[in-house]
Design a protein around this motif. Structure first.
Motif, PDB file in Angstrom:
ATOM      1  N   TYR A  32     121.381 131.908  85.585  1.00  0.00           N
ATOM      2  CA  TYR A  32     119.702 132.074  85.909  1.00  0.00           C
ATOM      3  C   TYR A  32     119.635 132.937  87.350  1.00  0.00           C
ATOM      4  O   TYR A  32     118.554 132.974  87.624  1.00  0.00           O
ATOM      5  CB  TYR A  32     119.025 130.528  86.261  1.00  0.00           C
ATOM      6  N   TYR A  90     105.591 134.395  78.309  1.00  0.00           N
ATOM      7  CA  TYR A  90     105.710 134.937  77.333  1.00  0.00           C
ATOM      8  C   TYR A  90     104.656 136.033  76.664  1.00  0.00           C
ATOM      9  O   TYR A  90     104.212 135.930  75.723  1.00  0.00           O
ATOM     10  CB  TYR A  90     106.457 134.358  76.216  1.00  0.00           C
ATOM     11  N   PHE A 144     112.148 138.651  85.008  1.00  0.00           N
ATOM     12  CA  PHE A 144     111.380 137.873  84.126  1.00  0.00           C
ATOM     13  C   PHE A 144     110.346 136.943  84.623  1.00  0.00           C
ATOM     14  O   PHE A 144     109.328 136.857  84.471  1.00  0.00           O
ATOM     15  CB  PHE A 144     112.489 137.175  83.237  1.00  0.00           C
ATOM     16  N   PHE A 153     112.934 138.302  78.196  1.00  0.00           N
ATOM     17  CA  PHE A 153     113.692 137.316  77.786  1.00  0.00           C
ATOM     18  C   PHE A 153     114.799 137.595  76.692  1.00  0.00           C
ATOM     19  O   PHE A 153     116.010 137.139  76.707  1.00  0.00           O
ATOM     20  CB  PHE A 153     113.071 136.230  77.118  1.00  0.00           C
ATOM     21  N   GLU A 212     109.395 127.206  86.130  1.00  0.00           N
ATOM     22  CA  GLU A 212     110.435 126.589  85.011  1.00  0.00           C
ATOM     23  C   GLU A 212     111.216 125.509  85.451  1.00  0.00           C
ATOM     24  O   GLU A 212     111.804 125.730  86.337  1.00  0.00           O
ATOM     25  CB  GLU A 212     110.853 127.881  84.350  1.00  0.00           C
ATOM     26  N   TYR A 262     124.437 134.722  81.034  1.00  0.00           N
ATOM     27  CA  TYR A 262     123.506 133.855  80.508  1.00  0.00           C
ATOM     28  C   TYR A 262     124.583 133.501  79.035  1.00  0.00           C
ATOM     29  O   TYR A 262     124.260 134.215  78.166  1.00  0.00           O
ATOM     30  CB  TYR A 262     122.431 134.466  80.086  1.00  0.00           C
ATOM     31  N   ASN A 285     112.760 122.760  78.245  1.00  0.00           N
ATOM     32  CA  ASN A 285     111.614 123.316  79.148  1.00  0.00           C
ATOM     33  C   ASN A 285     110.743 122.167  79.381  1.00  0.00           C
ATOM     34  O   ASN A 285     109.874 121.898  80.403  1.00  0.00           O
ATOM     35  CB  ASN A 285     110.580 124.492  78.531  1.00  0.00           C
ATOM     36  N   SER A 307     114.692 123.881  83.276  1.00  0.00           N
ATOM     37  CA  SER A 307     115.500 123.731  82.309  1.00  0.00           C
ATOM     38  C   SER A 307     116.438 122.935  82.245  1.00  0.00           C
ATOM     39  O   SER A 307     117.647 122.929  82.896  1.00  0.00           O
ATOM     40  CB  SER A 307     116.042 125.405  82.005  1.00  0.00           C
ATOM     41  N   GLY A 323     118.198 127.529  71.150  1.00  0.00           N
ATOM     42  CA  GLY A 323     117.963 128.169  72.460  1.00  0.00           C
ATOM     43  C   GLY A 323     118.009 127.111  73.497  1.00  0.00           C
ATOM     44  O   GLY A 323     117.691 127.518  74.672  1.00  0.00           O
ATOM     45  N   SER A 324     117.840 125.776  73.248  1.00  0.00           N
ATOM     46  CA  SER A 324     117.633 124.642  73.973  1.00  0.00           C
ATOM     47  C   SER A 324     116.238 124.994  74.793  1.00  0.00           C
ATOM     48  O   SER A 324     115.924 124.488  75.986  1.00  0.00           O
ATOM     49  CB  SER A 324     118.697 124.802  75.421  1.00  0.00           C
ATOM     50  N   SER A 325     115.236 125.545  73.972  1.00  0.00           N
ATOM     51  CA  SER A 325     113.912 125.563  74.251  1.00  0.00           C
ATOM     52  C   SER A 325     113.434 123.854  74.597  1.00  0.00           C
ATOM     53  O   SER A 325     112.341 123.995  75.591  1.00  0.00           O
ATOM     54  CB  SER A 325     112.944 126.134  73.514  1.00  0.00           C
TER      55      SER A 325
HETATM   56  C1  AVJ Z   1     114.294 129.598  76.724  1.00  0.00           C
HETATM   57  C2  AVJ Z   1     113.975 127.996  77.868  1.00  0.00           C
HETATM   58  C3  AVJ Z   1     115.954 128.034  76.776  1.00  0.00           C
HETATM   59  O1  AVJ Z   1     115.732 127.824  79.955  1.00  0.00           O
HETATM   60  O2  AVJ Z   1     117.445 129.040  79.561  1.00  0.00           O
HETATM   61  C4  AVJ Z   1     116.284 131.862  80.768  1.00  0.00           C
HETATM   62  C5  AVJ Z   1     114.383 130.137  79.374  1.00  0.00           C
HETATM   63  N1  AVJ Z   1     114.598 131.123  81.743  1.00  0.00           N
HETATM   64  N2  AVJ Z   1     116.378 132.310  81.924  1.00  0.00           N
HETATM   65  C6  AVJ Z   1     116.354 128.620  79.277  1.00  0.00           C
HETATM   66  C7  AVJ Z   1     115.176 131.034  80.428  1.00  0.00           C
HETATM   67  C8  AVJ Z   1     115.297 131.814  82.620  1.00  0.00           C
HETATM   68  C9  AVJ Z   1     115.341 129.504  78.599  1.00  0.00           C
HETATM   69  N3  AVJ Z   1     114.642 128.703  77.467  1.00  0.00           N
END
Ligand code: AVJ
Length: 321
Positions: free
Chosen positions: A206, A40, A216, A48, A280, A57, A166, A282, A161-163
């Motif tokens: 994704y 970020y 990204f 994003f 990452e 998405y 992560n 998720s 956002g389901s952050s």
């Molecule tokens: C922000 C972590 C919720 O995991 O869907 C989206 C980030 N990475 N596409 C996710 C993300 C690739 C997103 N989050």
């Protein structure tokens, strides 16, 4: 435009030593990994934002539909005069769906991307003149503190956002455990959590056809070059994302196309051909699975909203005890 936003800077320099060390320790570990927060920078935040508009998405539009249709119920559960604190506020777009119904007295956006945060919260303040808007630049994955004296009245954390995905489940529990003492008993947590579903739906989300998720992921390499002085060539890596069913998570990787050696901050890092940098995770949850995890951190379930297809969930939890 007036200065409508009160800004609290809790962010040490972005390329400070400790960030650089964190980066290096991931690059030098086996398997190689890198925290998704490095995505970020400004360009990454913009990409994003574009991911969220891709047809594959589903999380963003589904969560937004839930927020829109449940706004009155959410207002009922949360109660009036809340101080809404958004963790990772990004473009501060989702909160707009709740403001009219909720009429909170205050909004605090917390984000790691300083310029993006300032632009977004300034726009929010301009559009909602009755709202007291604050912006805090901080890395909430490391440490979390509300700006002093600002979040006293009925604080409600908003983590959309389901952050939370992560984090590993263990990290997620620890994170909620650190949030817990920042809230008074009865303080709220409104949190979006992506649900376990057909892997083909997850994998498409994704691997969007327009290649925005790939851009990204690859942007991380640009950042390594520009901000951390790495001598790598981004075109020698490619994007990979897949669902790991054993772990209930999407994994994103950057795959080295060739055997190569890169240099970052005085260290050299060797990649075998096909070796990956894991950028990452998720994680996806069932409703019950997430409630169990939140319960371990001292949060009790109060309300739940989902979409008709059960793609995504929005939980309202209260701090216990
Ligand atoms: C922000 C972590 C919720 O995991 O869907 C989206 C980030 N990475 N596409 C996710 C993300 C690739 C997103 N989050």
């Amino acid at each position: 435009m007036n200065q409508l936003v009160r800004f609290h800077d809790q962010q040490p320099q972005l390329s400070d030593d400790s960030l650089c060390r964190e980066l290096l320790s991931g690059l030098c570990s086996d398997p190689k990994c890198c925290s998704p927060k490095f995505f970020y920078d400004r360009r990454g935040s913009e990409l994003f934002d574009q991911i969220c508009r891709q047809p594959e998405y589903y999380p963003t539009r589904t969560e937004e539909a839930i927020l829109r249709s449940a706004a009155a119920d959410i207002a009922e559960a949360v109660g009036p005069e809340a101080t809404l604190i958004e963790l990772g506020s990004g473009a501060s777009r989702k909160i707009r769906l709740l403001l009219e119904a909720l009429r909170p007295s205050r909004y605090i956006g917390i984000d790691i991307s300083r310029d993006f945060l300032l632009d977004s919260t300034r726009r929010l303040a301009a559009d909602y003149p009755w709202l007291d808007v604050h912006a805090t630049c901080a890395d909430f994955s490391r440490c979390m503190a509300w700006p002093v004296g600002v979040a006293n009245e009925h604080p409600v954390a908003f983590f959309p956002g389901s952050s939370i995905g992560n984090f590993t489940p263990e990290e997620a529990e620890a994170f909620l455990g650190r949030l817990h003492p920042l809230l008074p008993a009865g303080g709220g947590l409104l949190i979006g959590v992506d649900l376990i579903k057909d892997p083909s739906v997850l994998e498409a989300a994704y691997n969007d056809a327009a290649g925005v998720t790939a851009a990204f992921n690859l942007n991380l390499l640009e950042r390594l070059r520009h901000e951390f002085g790495a001598d790598l060539e981004p075109q020698r890596f490619s994007h990979r994302a897949f669902y790991n069913g054993m772990e209930s998570r999407i994994e994103m990787h950057l795959v080295s196309q060739v055997e190569q050696e890169i240099h970052v901050a005085g260290e050299s890092v060797h990649f075998a051909a096909g070796e990956t940098l894991h950028t990452e995770n998720s994680y996806k949850y069932s409703v019950e699975g997430f409630r169990e995890l939140a319960g371990l951190a001292g949060f009790a379930p109060r309300a739940l909203w989902t979409d008709p297809e059960r793609l995504f969930s929005l939980h309202y939890l209260e701090r216990e005890g």
